[in-house]
Design an enzyme around this catalytic site. Sequence first.
Site, PDB file in Angstrom:
ATOM      1  N   ALA A  71       9.280  21.258   4.430  1.00  0.00           N
ATOM      2  CA  ALA A  71       8.487  20.434   5.398  1.00  0.00           C
ATOM      3  C   ALA A  71       8.659  18.977   5.016  1.00  0.00           C
ATOM      4  O   ALA A  71       9.847  18.513   4.295  1.00  0.00           O
ATOM      5  CB  ALA A  71       7.155  20.678   6.094  1.00  0.00           C
ATOM      6  N   SER A  72       7.618  18.208   5.311  1.00  0.00           N
ATOM      7  CA  SER A  72       7.980  16.663   5.138  1.00  0.00           C
ATOM      8  C   SER A  72       7.693  16.253   3.886  1.00  0.00           C
ATOM      9  O   SER A  72       7.941  15.197   3.348  1.00  0.00           O
ATOM     10  CB  SER A  72       6.964  15.908   5.953  1.00  0.00           C
ATOM     11  OG  SER A  72       7.423  15.850   7.379  1.00  0.00           O
ATOM     12  N   THR A  73       7.398  17.240   2.811  1.00  0.00           N
ATOM     13  CA  THR A  73       7.124  16.873   1.359  1.00  0.00           C
ATOM     14  C   THR A  73       8.553  16.491   0.999  1.00  0.00           C
ATOM     15  O   THR A  73       8.937  15.648  -0.118  1.00  0.00           O
ATOM     16  CB  THR A  73       6.594  18.085   0.631  1.00  0.00           C
ATOM     17  OG1 THR A  73       5.282  18.249   1.124  1.00  0.00           O
ATOM     18  CG2 THR A  73       6.486  17.693  -0.728  1.00  0.00           C
TER      19      THR A  73
END
Length: 371
Positions: A71-73
Site C-alpha cells: 500500500a502507501s508504505t
Amino acid sequence: MPRGIEPAFMSDFGLDFRPVADLMQVEALAGRFAGVALVARGDQVLFEHAAGDALRWAKLPILRNTRFQLASTGKLFTVVAIGQLIEQGRVALDDALTHWLPEHTARAGWAKVTVRHLLAHTSGFGSYWGAEFALRRTSLKSVQDYFALFQDTPLAFEPGSRFEYSNVAFILLGAIIEQASGQDYFAYVQQHVFDPAGMVDSGFFEADEDTPNLAVGYTFRTLPDSARGQLSARTHTQLKPFKGNPAGDSVSTAPDLLRFAQARMAGRLLQRSTFDLFRQPINVMPAPPGAKTLQRMGLGLITIDSTHGHPVGHNGGAAGTTTSLFMDPDSGLIAVLLAAVDQEECTPVSRALTAIWLHHDFNQSPNTKSR
C-alpha cells in the site's frame, strides 16, 4: 506455536515483546491477523515474529520472507528516487510540474504545482480511487496509464494553500522520475533503490503473475458493514491495483524493508542532509480514530512525535493490506509491520507493537541481557 521463525522476546534494551507475539497468535487463530512484525536497532534484531496464513484455505503459513503488498508504505521508494535526482542536480524542489510535463501546460493550475507541493501533499491533486479506477483497474500497468483517471479533474485548491493527502501527486512524481532519469519508473527503482539496498524479494508484480511467497490479502470491504463478525473475510483480488505504482502497492518483505532502512540510514541511498530536509515536518496529519500520537508530514515522509525521538517513515492501508516502516536515524530504531488484513483487524497488534517501540528510550544504556 510460532511458525517460520523463533521470536526474540527480550533485548539488551529491556524490551519484552512476548505479549505482542502472544497477541499476534491469538488474533491469527481468530482470523483477524496474518502478518510479520520486526523491530531492530541498527543490525541487531530485537523482535521478529510471524503469525497467520498467507493463503487461508490451504493453511499456508506466513514466514519471515513472505511477500506483502505495501500500500502507501511503497511511497518511500518514490521519495528516495526523487531525492536521488535532486542530489544529482537533475531535479529541483521548486521545479514546476509542467517543466517536466510540458504537454500538460494548458491544464488549469498545473503550472503552479511544484515538486515540493507534490511531495508535501499540498498540490491540490486528490486521489485516483473510484468508479473509473475500478473500471480500468486491470489495464493500469504504467505510470502514464493513470493519467486518464485524473488529468481532467480540476485542482481542489490553490497549490501550497493547504494539506490534503494525494495519491495522484505520487503518480506525477513517478512521471517526473521517468522524465528526469530517462528510465521507466519501475526500472529506476529496481536499479537505484532495490539493488543497492540488497532487496532481493521486492518488486512491482502484475496481479496475474505467479509471484512466489505472496500473501493474499483478506478484507471485509466487499461485504456489508453488518457482515463483520458474521461472515468470513473475502480476498482482496477485485480491489487491489493490478500492479504497484509510485503511490504504493509495490511488493516487499520484512527483511527487505529492514535492509532498505539500514541502507537509508547508512547513506547508501540518500545523503543524510537530504533525508533530514525531507523529514522536517510541514503539516499535521489528521489522526486516525483512537490515535494518541501526533503524526506530521514532511516532504513525502511522516514523522511521529514520541517521548524519546521522532521516528520517520510511512504507513499504508488498503483492502486486505496494513503496513508500516519507521526508522529513527538518531537511535538506529527500525520498526516494520506487514499484514494481509484490513486496518481495523490489524489495530490491536499494531497498537501493542507501537506502544513498545515508540515510547522506549533506545539511547539509554542497556540494562537487561538477552535471553
